[in-house]
Write an enzyme that holds these catalytic residues in place. Structure first.
Site, PDB file in Angstrom:
ATOM      1  N   ALA A 170       0.706  -1.163  -0.104  1.00 17.19           N
ATOM      2  CA  ALA A 170       0.218  -0.051   0.036  1.00 17.19           C
ATOM      3  C   ALA A 170       0.781   1.158  -0.061  1.00 17.19           C
ATOM      4  O   ALA A 170       0.300   2.369   0.143  1.00 17.19           O
ATOM      5  CB  ALA A 170      -0.927  -0.114   0.996  1.00 17.19           C
ATOM      6  N   ALA A 180      11.367   0.705  -1.048  1.00 20.13           N
ATOM      7  CA  ALA A 180      10.620  -0.629  -1.393  1.00 20.13           C
ATOM      8  C   ALA A 180       9.408  -0.354  -1.295  1.00 20.13           C
ATOM      9  O   ALA A 180       8.617  -0.769  -2.328  1.00 20.13           O
ATOM     10  CB  ALA A 180      11.265  -2.169  -0.979  1.00 20.13           C
ATOM     11  N   SER A 181       8.915   0.129  -0.288  1.00 16.29           N
ATOM     12  CA  SER A 181       7.477   0.230  -0.060  1.00 16.29           C
ATOM     13  C   SER A 181       6.930   1.184  -0.997  1.00 16.29           C
ATOM     14  O   SER A 181       5.700   0.839  -1.655  1.00 16.29           O
ATOM     15  CB  SER A 181       6.983   0.671   1.477  1.00 16.29           C
ATOM     16  N   HIS A 190       0.169   3.242   9.757  1.00 10.16           N
ATOM     17  CA  HIS A 190      -0.211   1.895   9.840  1.00 10.16           C
ATOM     18  C   HIS A 190       0.548   1.032  10.917  1.00 10.16           C
ATOM     19  O   HIS A 190       0.005  -0.012  11.166  1.00 10.16           O
ATOM     20  CB  HIS A 190      -0.060   1.404   8.414  1.00 10.16           C
ATOM     21  N   GLU A 239      11.058   2.850  17.377  1.00  8.87           N
ATOM     22  CA  GLU A 239      11.031   1.737  16.560  1.00  8.87           C
ATOM     23  C   GLU A 239      11.754   0.456  16.857  1.00  8.87           C
ATOM     24  O   GLU A 239      11.773  -0.570  16.361  1.00  8.87           O
ATOM     25  CB  GLU A 239      11.836   2.105  15.304  1.00  8.87           C
ATOM     26  N   HIS A 265      15.610   2.716   9.139  1.00  6.96           N
ATOM     27  CA  HIS A 265      16.046   2.207  10.343  1.00  6.96           C
ATOM     28  C   HIS A 265      17.331   1.849  10.487  1.00  6.96           C
ATOM     29  O   HIS A 265      18.019   1.598   9.304  1.00  6.96           O
ATOM     30  CB  HIS A 265      15.082   0.850  10.701  1.00  6.96           C
ATOM     31  N   ASP A 311      18.936  -0.674  11.078  1.00  9.19           N
ATOM     32  CA  ASP A 311      19.424  -2.014  10.696  1.00  9.19           C
ATOM     33  C   ASP A 311      19.431  -2.120   9.371  1.00  9.19           C
ATOM     34  O   ASP A 311      19.464  -3.384   9.002  1.00  9.19           O
ATOM     35  CB  ASP A 311      18.292  -3.121  11.457  1.00  9.19           C
ATOM     36  N   ASN A 336       8.441  -4.894   0.646  1.00  5.29           N
ATOM     37  CA  ASN A 336       7.587  -3.880   1.452  1.00  5.29           C
ATOM     38  C   ASN A 336       8.676  -3.193   2.159  1.00  5.29           C
ATOM     39  O   ASN A 336       8.684  -2.753   3.500  1.00  5.29           O
ATOM     40  CB  ASN A 336       6.729  -4.251   2.306  1.00  5.29           C
ATOM     41  N   CYS A 366      14.577  -7.589   9.673  1.00  4.93           N
ATOM     42  CA  CYS A 366      13.430  -7.021  10.111  1.00  4.93           C
ATOM     43  C   CYS A 366      12.481  -8.238  10.504  1.00  4.93           C
ATOM     44  O   CYS A 366      11.703  -7.775  11.674  1.00  4.93           O
ATOM     45  CB  CYS A 366      12.893  -6.331   8.879  1.00  4.93           C
TER      46      CYS A 366
HETATM   47  O1  SUG Z   1       8.054   0.177   8.720  1.00 13.43           O
HETATM   48  N1  SUG Z   1       7.232  -1.526   5.966  1.00 13.43           N
HETATM   49  C1  SUG Z   1       7.967  -1.524   7.320  1.00 13.43           C
HETATM   50  C2  SUG Z   1       9.311  -2.270   6.952  1.00 13.43           C
HETATM   51  C3  SUG Z   1       9.784  -2.544   8.497  1.00 13.43           C
HETATM   52  C4  SUG Z   1      11.346  -2.984   8.194  1.00 13.43           C
HETATM   53  N2  SUG Z   1      11.834  -3.183   9.504  1.00 13.43           N
HETATM   54  C5  SUG Z   1      12.929  -3.061   9.897  1.00 13.43           C
HETATM   55  N3  SUG Z   1      13.987  -2.448   9.041  1.00 13.43           N
HETATM   56  N4  SUG Z   1      13.557  -3.399  10.884  1.00 13.43           N
HETATM   57  C6  SUG Z   1       8.181  -0.160   7.653  1.00 13.43           C
HETATM   58  O2  SUG Z   1       8.638   0.939   6.599  1.00 13.43           O
HETATM   59  C7  SUG Z   1       5.474  -1.146   4.323  1.00 13.43           C
HETATM   60  C8  SUG Z   1       3.927  -1.382   4.427  1.00 13.43           C
HETATM   61  C9  SUG Z   1       3.413  -0.896   3.343  1.00 13.43           C
HETATM   62  O3  SUG Z   1       3.745   0.046   2.421  1.00 13.43           O
HETATM   63  O4  SUG Z   1       2.445  -1.448   2.859  1.00 13.43           O
HETATM   64  C10 SUG Z   1       6.124  -1.154   5.891  1.00 13.43           C
HETATM   65  O5  SUG Z   1       5.467  -0.783   6.840  1.00 13.43           O
END
Ligand code: SUG
Length: 417
Positions: free
Chosen positions: A19, A27-28, A128, A163, A231, A233, A342, A348
């Site tokens: 989304a 990537a998201s 979200h 986070e 993040h 990480d 995502n 993660c």
């Molecule tokens: O918070 N993606 C997460 C990915 C989290 C990765 N976690 C670590 N690096 N530890 C975020 O950005 C994408 C959801 C969307 O776009 O539908 C999302 O929430």
């Protein structure tokens, strides 16, 4: 009592979809609107857990949260049918799969209470993710219910964004010994939000009862956040005495390394130079979003995404690293492409807890037969695909709810319903 590192993976939920909800997560953003494959995604996650088990590591898991989150929608005076699309998508998100953001964990050896402390992350920067923590807290209270071993806190209150373990690293001689805890906070991320606030990190260090002389607060580099390292990480990972980091992970890297070395002279800092791997390649390949683990043999391995193997700059650097005599000896690529799309790599997807596995509620500890059962539920109930315009479909809502209920039941965790 065997104190060991346990990796708890978030089982990828049946509502996994693309989304585009996380500004700063490249990537998201790039995959916003794509059709997701929740069943394949969740099975990829199960296979990753099997890889860990077969390496001789202790593996746990967390259940997906109840999505769409009707209580959150009700609080916003709306519902699935009438919510604007971005609110609907936020209610639907399976983002709790990224268990590294579930909590910050300080092992008992680091805490003045002698208990292992866990603080769920408030994740308040992203709508979200901001409503994950009550569901996460309920689960942590169940998994880590033993008051002789664990102290589970509530989330840090607003306005300070937290986070969780994604912005927290720990260096130690071995997992069972007292460690140096490193909190990485952001101040600014250029066009993107800095999600971890220093005041949240400090609050966690205080409530966990950490020794101030063994705790560092290090600023994440602005250019790393601006390059998509939302993040820490995404650009650094630590395990026992080793810190594996991109040269541009920290705002003042030399100061950070010096502080670490002063507190822990035996620390080995493996620095990847930007002229070999750019921040862009690090973010695209998620090389640092690897699980850096100690195998039963004592060797360290990186469990990294296939994308790292496919990036020529990254893979050739890693080959040279392995050929040398550094502390990281093995590379184990895993396929978590659905999560990667995502912005979530192998690291993660997991929360590290250093504790005695016997002190954890056994329902959250994995073995192969249990993973077979979970995979069968996923195969039977998880949607094969979700297109963005399906999120308003009552049939999908019903399927997602039924899928989670079937999993809870199969794992004896109906009380989380
Ligand atoms: O918070 N993606 C997460 C990915 C989290 C990765 N976690 C670590 N690096 N530890 C975020 O950005 C994408 C959801 C969307 O776009 O539908 C999302 O929430």
């Amino acid at each position: 009592m065997t104190i060991t590192e346990i990796n708890f993976d978030g089982i990828i939920g049946p509502s996994h979809n693309y989304a585009g909800l996380s500004p700063g997560n490249i990537a998201s953003a790039n995959n916003a609107g794509a059709v997701s494959a929740p069943r394949a995604a969740a099975l990829q996650g199960i296979e990753k857990m099997r890889v860990n088990l077969r390496l001789g590591l202790v593996q746990g898991f967390f259940m997906p949260l109840d999505r769409p989150n009707m209580a959150w929608l009700t609080g916003l005076a709306t519902d699935i049918a009438s919510a604007p699309p971005h609110i609907r998508a936020a209610a639907f998100s399976a983002s709790a799969m990224w268990a590294a953001n579930a909590a910050t964990v300080s092992p008992a050896t680091d805490c003045n209470s002698g208990l292992c402390h866990l603080s769920p992350a408030n994740l308040l920067t992203m709508a979200h993710r901001s409503h994950e923590w009550p569901g996460t807290l309920a689960q942590l209270k169940l998994a880590f219910a033993d008051p002789q071993h664990f102290a589970v806190h509530s989330a840090v209150p607003p306005p300070y964004g937290d986070e969780g373990a994604a912005n927290h690293m720990r260096l130690c001689a071995s997992h069972a010994e007292a460690g140096l805890e490193i909190f990485v906070y952001g101040k600014s991320g250029g066009p993107y939000p800095a999600r971890q606030h220093i005041e949240a990190s400090k609050a966690i260090a205080r409530r966990h009862g950490l020794d101030p002389a063994r705790t560092l607060f290090v600023q994440q580099s602005e250019i790393a956040i601006a390059a998509g390292a939302f993040h820490n990480d995404v650009v650094a990972v630590a395990n026992e005495r080793v810190l594996f980091t991109h040269e541009q992970a920290f705002e003042n890297p030399q100061e950070a390394y010096a502080q670490i070395k002063a507190l822990m002279p035996e620390a080995e800092i493996v620095i990847v130079p930007a002229n070999r791997i750019s921040l862009a390649d690090a973010v695209q390949s998620y090389l640092f979003n690897a699980q850096l683990v100690t195998l039963p043999s004592g060797e360290m391995a990186l469990i990294l995404p296939l994308e790292a193997k496919e990036n020529i700059h990254v893979w050739s650097w890693l080959q040279e690293m392995i050929a040398g005599n550094g502390p990281i000896r093995r590379l184990v690529p895993v396929d978590v492409r659905e999560s990667m799309a995502n912005g979530g790599g192998p690291a993660c997807l997991r929360l590290r807890v250093v504790a005695d596995p016997a002190a954890v509620d056994p329902r959250f500890i994995a073995d192969e037969p249990k993973l077979d059962i979970i995979a069968a539920v996923i195969g039977q109930y998880w949607p094969e695909s979700i297109a963005p315009d399906q999120l308003a479909d009552p049939a999908l809502v019903a399927q997602v709810k039924a899928a989670r209920a079937a999993l809870l039941n199969a794992c004896g965790l109906d009380e989380l319903a």
